[in-house]
Every structure is written in structure tokens, then in C-alpha cells.
Design a protein around this motif. Structure first.
Motif, mmCIF file in Angstrom:
data_model
loop_
_atom_site.group_PDB
_atom_site.id
_atom_site.type_symbol
_atom_site.label_atom_id
_atom_site.label_comp_id
_atom_site.label_asym_id
_atom_site.label_seq_id
_atom_site.Cartn_x
_atom_site.Cartn_y
_atom_site.Cartn_z
ATOM 1 N N ALA A 273 -3.876 2.453 -6.321
ATOM 2 C CA ALA A 273 -5.407 2.824 -6.112
ATOM 3 C C ALA A 273 -5.168 4.187 -5.144
ATOM 4 C CB ALA A 273 -6.123 1.775 -5.223
ATOM 5 N N ALA A 274 -4.617 5.175 -5.566
ATOM 6 C CA ALA A 274 -4.436 6.287 -4.824
ATOM 7 C C ALA A 274 -3.873 6.246 -3.589
ATOM 8 C CB ALA A 274 -5.691 7.168 -4.705
ATOM 9 N N ALA A 275 -2.817 5.360 -3.576
ATOM 10 C CA ALA A 275 -2.000 4.864 -2.126
ATOM 11 C C ALA A 275 -3.091 4.439 -1.243
ATOM 12 C CB ALA A 275 -1.246 6.168 -1.796
ATOM 13 N N TYR A 276 -3.741 3.587 -1.883
ATOM 14 C CA TYR A 276 -4.874 2.734 -0.904
ATOM 15 C C TYR A 276 -5.694 3.910 -0.306
ATOM 16 C CZ TYR A 276 -2.097 -1.484 -1.066
ATOM 17 O OH TYR A 276 -1.540 -2.715 -1.475
ATOM 18 N N GLY A 277 -5.987 4.892 -1.108
ATOM 19 C CA GLY A 277 -7.060 5.998 -0.595
ATOM 20 C C GLY A 277 -6.309 7.041 0.106
#
Length: 365
Positions: A36-40
């Protein structure tokens, strides 16, 4: 052009938090979750920072996320936590040297379509009680036979996921760990149990591998432990700015639905951020932000592009002042509670309108 909303990600904080994890689980290898995109926070810059800091492996949810990292020349081992969903994905996973987490028999059938010479690295996921993904624990002998019959398949290990790791003292977590260990008694292969909450709160979950996520980004996964008390540093600071400061009389209403009524003559600040940037409409009056280093509360409903603040604590605030939504001094997990959600969702919910800056120890990337 001045960005309306900026998320500044301190990559040295991510590296620091990796070392905190290593201190907590000194005998475990670390598979860092950058799904997840490095947790956003930005998958590629975070993965590169973790790789530079010597992380043992990375974990993503799916092949698309892994390919983004490989195309950016990230060479660390990468595990696909949800495995593959087609024979084409299976072939590409082998080509890109990815570790495939296998959680069901239909995935084994897909992998069997690969040429016999294919060198596949895989994890077997076991369901110890989460009841989301994973083979039943009773399937372990059958899975061992599968490996014996396929000499080109390399077992990375066995993993499971905890349902209540953030509840210290949970009987169910103890049952899960015990059932997983019992099912693998005498079975070769590395074990992986603990996520961030698991490795912090459950020493018995610090197996051969740990799989931290939230802790790497500087948030506490435990309701009764602050990130600061764990030695974690917040990696993201989300900021906008005041675009208006106006005074209103007692009784006047602010924003959509007139939800907020001024209790006295007071200054109201308007901030250039809203739910189109990822600030949940569910945030209640009283949600804190920082203005001039002081906590001030939301006053009125979040709209698409703006929020409104009660500025009585900083009546000297002016247009152009920075407003910090979360970050150092204002933990994201604390802010999230005001929308009845969790820090994961705040981070992952930031939209494409937000401008990202990634900082290394020496400055901006």
C-alpha cells in the motif's frame, strides 16, 4: 508554486524504527511491510531506505506492488503476501525472483503449471485462527509432501497472522501462537508470526522472522503504549496552511450543517485541506492540529477542500501560518481516534493532491 498540502517523509526515521524493531527482536530477521505504497509513505523511497539500512526482506500485497520496486531497481528479497492469482503472475514472480506466499490449494495448482525446471521460492501461510487466508493447520503434512515432490521449489518458511496481537494478554493470541507452534513441531523451515503489535507485545511471536509494518512508520500499534515510549519516531508530517482568519460572535455557526456554534466571540481559521486530500469527513469537533506549536481543535465539519479551526489558543495566528495535521508532537494514532479510525487508514487515505517530500539524513531527496 506553493503546495496546498505537503506530506514530508523522514526516511532516516524509517531507518531508525527498523533498528528499534531489531532491538526488540534481536534474533529475528526482518521482513518489512511496504505494501500500500509503504502505508502511504511512498513505496520506492521507503524500500530504498530500508534496503540501505540492511533489511532482510520486503513484503508487498500483490505483484503490481512488487514490480514497482523491481522496476526501481530494488534488489532486496520481496514476498507477495497474497501470492499470485494467475499462471502469468506465477511465471513473472519466478522471473523477478519473488517469494510467493501460498495460502490455498488453488494457488498450488497455478504453480504446478510452471515448467518443472522453474526455481520457485515460497512461503506457506497457515490459518491459526485469523480465518482470513491460510491452509488449515492439519494440512501441514500434505504441504510437506508437496515440497518433497517438487525439488525445485524452495521453502522460505511458514507464516501465520495474529487476529488480536494489539490486545496484550489476549487468550486468543496465546492460542494462535500455541496452535501454530504445535502444528509445526518437528517440521523443518523458518517460522514467521509477529507483525508490529505481535513482536512488541508477544515475545513468543518473535520467531525466525518478524513482519513489522506500522512500527516502521513511527506509530504505536498498541492502545496502551505510545510510539515515544517504544522509541519510535514518526516518519510522516502532514501540513497545510491557514488561508483565512476571521472573528465571529457567540452563537454564530461555522460550516456545513451549522454543526459548530461559537461559544464566545472568537477567531476561526480556515485551512486549505479537506476530504479530497484524505482528511476524513468523520473527524469530530475537537480533533487537534498544531498551529504555531499549539494544539487547536477542529470547529465544524470537514469539507472537500477546507477545514475550520478554533483559534482561541493562538489568537495571533495569521494567514500563511503552517498547520500540522499529524507528525512529531501530534501522533497520527491519536488524531485517528477522533474519526473512530486507525493511523493505517489516515496514511493510506492520502490522495494524489498531496505533495510528497522525502528527506534523507542530509536533506531533501
Amino acid at each position: 508554486m506553493i503546495p496546498r498540502v505537503t506530506a514530508t517523509v523522514d526516511l532516516s526515521a524509517v531507518q531508525h524504527n527498523l533498528q528499534v524493531v531489531r532491538t526488540l527482536a534481536p534474533r529475528s530477521r526482518v521482513m518489512a511491510a511496504v505494501k500500500a505504497a509503504a502505508y502511504g509513505h511512498g513505496a520506492v523511497p521507503v524500500a530504498r531506505a530500508l534496503e540501505a539500512a540492511g533489511v532482510d526482506a520486503l513484503a508487498v500485497a500483490c505483484l503490481e506492488e512488487a514490480m514497482e520496486l523491481r522496476q526501481a531497481h530494488v534488489q532486496a528479497p520481496i514476498a507477495l503476501l497474497e501470492g499470485v492469482i494467475s499462471s502469468e503472475e506465477a511465471a513473472l514472480a519466478v522471473y523477478e525472483r519473488l517469494q510467493v506466499v501460498v495460502h490455498d490449494h488453488w494457488q498450488l495448482a497455478l504453480l504446478d503449471e510452471l515448467p518443472e525446471s522453474s526455481r520457485l521460492s515460497l512461503w506457506f501461510k497457515l490459518d491459526s485462527g485469523m480465518h482470513r487466508l491460510g491452509f488449515p493447520l492439519s494440512d501441514v503434512p500434505q504441504l510437506q509432501r508437496v515440497l518433497r515432490e517438487r525439488p525445485n521449489w524452495k521453502l522460505c518458511g511458514w507464516l501465520t497472522h495474529l487476529a488480536c496481537a494489539d490486545e496484550p494478554g489476549s487468550d486468543f493470541t496465546a492460542q494462535q501462537i500455541g496452535a501454530f507452534d504445535a502444528a509445526l513441531q518437528g517440521v523443518p523451515g523458518a517460522r514467521s508470526i509477529g507483525n508490529s503489535a505481535g513482536l512488541i507485545a508477544w515475545p513468543q511471536a518473535r520467531a525466525d522472522w518478524v513482519r513489522p509494518g506500522l512500527a516502521l512508520y513511527g506509530c504505536s500499534p498498541l492502545p496502551d503504549r505510545s510510539a515515544q515510549s517504544l522509541g519510535l519516531r514518526p516518519a510522516m508530517k502532514l501540513e497545510s496552511r491557514l488561508i483565512a482568519v476571521r472573528w465571529f460572535e457567540a452563537g454564530e455557526s461555522i460550516g456545513y450543517g451549522r454543526r459548530y456554534r461559537c461559544p464566545a466571540r472568537m477567531p476561526i481559521g480556515v485551512v486549505a485541506v479537506g476530504y479530497a486530500d484524505g482528511i476524513h469527513r468523520a473527524f469530530a469537533d475537537g480533533t487537534p492540529v498544531l498551529v504555531q506549536g499549539q494544539r487547536v481543535p477542529f470547529a465544524g465539519r470537514v469539507s472537500m477542500d477546507m477545514i475550520t479551526l478554533d483559534l482561541r489558543a493562538v489568537p495571533q495566528a495569521q494567514v500563511g501560518d503552517t498547520v500540522q495535521l499529524w507528525g512529531p508532537g501530534l501522533p497520527a494514532e491519536e488524531v485517528a481516534a477522533h474519526a473512530d479510525t486507525i493511523a493505517y487508514e489516515l496514511f493510506c487515505g492520502l490522495t494524489q493532491r498531496v505533495h510528497f517530500r522525502h528527506l534523507h539524513a542530509a536533506g531533501e531527496d
